[in-house]
Design an enzyme around this catalytic site. Structure first.
Site, PDB file in Angstrom:
ATOM      1  N   VAL A 119     -88.555 -26.334 -17.364  1.00 50.43           N
ATOM      2  CA  VAL A 119     -87.990 -25.460 -16.336  1.00 50.43           C
ATOM      3  C   VAL A 119     -89.137 -24.952 -15.479  1.00 50.43           C
ATOM      4  O   VAL A 119     -90.221 -24.664 -15.981  1.00 50.43           O
ATOM      5  CB  VAL A 119     -87.220 -24.245 -16.915  1.00 50.43           C
ATOM      6  CG1 VAL A 119     -85.908 -24.676 -17.531  1.00 50.43           C
ATOM      7  CG2 VAL A 119     -88.067 -23.473 -17.909  1.00 50.43           C
ATOM      8  N   SER A 120     -88.895 -24.885 -14.189  1.00 48.08           N
ATOM      9  CA  SER A 120     -89.831 -24.209 -13.303  1.00 48.08           C
ATOM     10  C   SER A 120     -89.364 -22.772 -13.177  1.00 48.08           C
ATOM     11  O   SER A 120     -88.326 -22.390 -13.711  1.00 48.08           O
ATOM     12  CB  SER A 120     -89.860 -24.884 -11.930  1.00 48.08           C
ATOM     13  OG  SER A 120     -88.622 -24.694 -11.267  1.00 48.08           O
ATOM     14  N   THR A 121     -90.108 -21.952 -12.454  1.00 42.83           N
ATOM     15  CA  THR A 121     -89.732 -20.551 -12.285  1.00 42.83           C
ATOM     16  C   THR A 121     -88.359 -20.435 -11.646  1.00 42.83           C
ATOM     17  O   THR A 121     -87.524 -19.634 -12.042  1.00 42.83           O
ATOM     18  CB  THR A 121     -90.773 -19.819 -11.424  1.00 42.83           C
ATOM     19  OG1 THR A 121     -92.052 -19.991 -12.033  1.00 42.83           O
ATOM     20  CG2 THR A 121     -90.465 -18.332 -11.344  1.00 42.83           C
ATOM     21  N   THR A 122     -88.089 -21.275 -10.625  1.00 39.71           N
ATOM     22  CA  THR A 122     -86.808 -21.202  -9.920  1.00 39.71           C
ATOM     23  C   THR A 122     -85.670 -21.753 -10.759  1.00 39.71           C
ATOM     24  O   THR A 122     -84.526 -21.337 -10.621  1.00 39.71           O
ATOM     25  CB  THR A 122     -86.872 -21.973  -8.589  1.00 39.71           C
ATOM     26  OG1 THR A 122     -87.330 -23.314  -8.852  1.00 39.71           O
ATOM     27  CG2 THR A 122     -87.831 -21.305  -7.625  1.00 39.71           C
ATOM     28  N   ASP A 123     -85.966 -22.694 -11.660  1.00 38.98           N
ATOM     29  CA  ASP A 123     -84.919 -23.296 -12.484  1.00 38.98           C
ATOM     30  C   ASP A 123     -84.416 -22.365 -13.570  1.00 38.98           C
ATOM     31  O   ASP A 123     -83.314 -22.537 -14.081  1.00 38.98           O
ATOM     32  CB  ASP A 123     -85.446 -24.563 -13.175  1.00 38.98           C
ATOM     33  CG  ASP A 123     -85.683 -25.695 -12.202  1.00 38.98           C
ATOM     34  OD1 ASP A 123     -84.969 -25.757 -11.205  1.00 38.98           O
ATOM     35  OD2 ASP A 123     -86.587 -26.502 -12.451  1.00 38.98           O
TER      36      ASP A 123
END
Length: 205
Positions: free
Chosen positions: A19-23
């Site tokens: 996961v990225s920060t936005t995900d």
């Protein structure tokens, strides 16, 4: 290294979740959900036991970054003979850069390891399948670029109106979504004030 050699033949699948920060706000891309679905595929489709699976998790790893610790460790393990399958929820969990997608996937296939995407089927030996795989990679890269551009445009627009753009992380502060303003993070406030005091005293010297 000795431990890795001991595991050869005992590990059949590596699961990679990212996961990225936005995900992280997107429940469909939650780490737990990714791992659960990948494990289910490994057990039901290939008959692997949980003891034959290694899970590698990337927290906050951006999809266009080739230097992600969990991804690089997964490649390291695969190169040393651990795993017959590399299982990922979707190609955009592996990468959101079309060039990087090609580099990483070819590297894995070159080791004789199969890539199993839960939500996407790809056959490296079929030209039409690879064409669609590359198109998917280009779309993922385009979507990421659009999200970045739109976010940047929004921050600039807020700044021009005299408003404070939101931020992801700034030590000592948290963003209040109700007032649309930053405020002290109580757990970090004391250290932040000490740092400010040290800086001021240093400047005066």
């Amino acid at each position: 290294m000795a431990y890795i050699k001991w595991l050869i033949g005992k590990i059949n699948a590596l699961i990679y979740a990212r996961v990225s920060t936005t995900d992280q706000a997107n429940k469909g891309f939650s780490i737990d959900s990714q791992i659960e679905r990948c494990k289910e595929r490994a057990i039901k489709k290939f008959g692997y036991k949980e003891s034959e699976i290694i899970v590698l998790v990337e927290l906050g790893g951006m999809g266009d970054d080739p230097n992600r610790p969990a991804l690089n460790h997964a490649l390291y393990l695969l190169e040393r003979g651990l795993g017959k399958k590399f299982i990922v929820l979707h190609p955009d969990r592996l990468t959101r850069d079309n060039t990087l997608q090609g580099v990483v996937s070819r590297r894995i296939w070159g080791m004789g390891v199969d890539i199993e995407f839960i939500e996407y089927e790809v056959n490296p030996h079929d030209p039409e399948s690879m064409l669609m795989f590359n198109i998917q990679g280009s779309i993922a890269q385009y979507n990421k670029a659009k999200i970045h551009a739109n976010s940047k445009r929004g921050r600039i627009a807020k700044a021009k109106k005299g408003e404070l753009p939101s931020f992801k992380s700034l030590y000592g502060y948290k963003f209040n979504t109700k007032t649309d303003l930053p405020e002290y993070h109580e757990d970090e406030k004391e250290i932040l004030l000490e740092m400010k005091d040290m800086l001021i005293n240093e400047i005066e010297l």
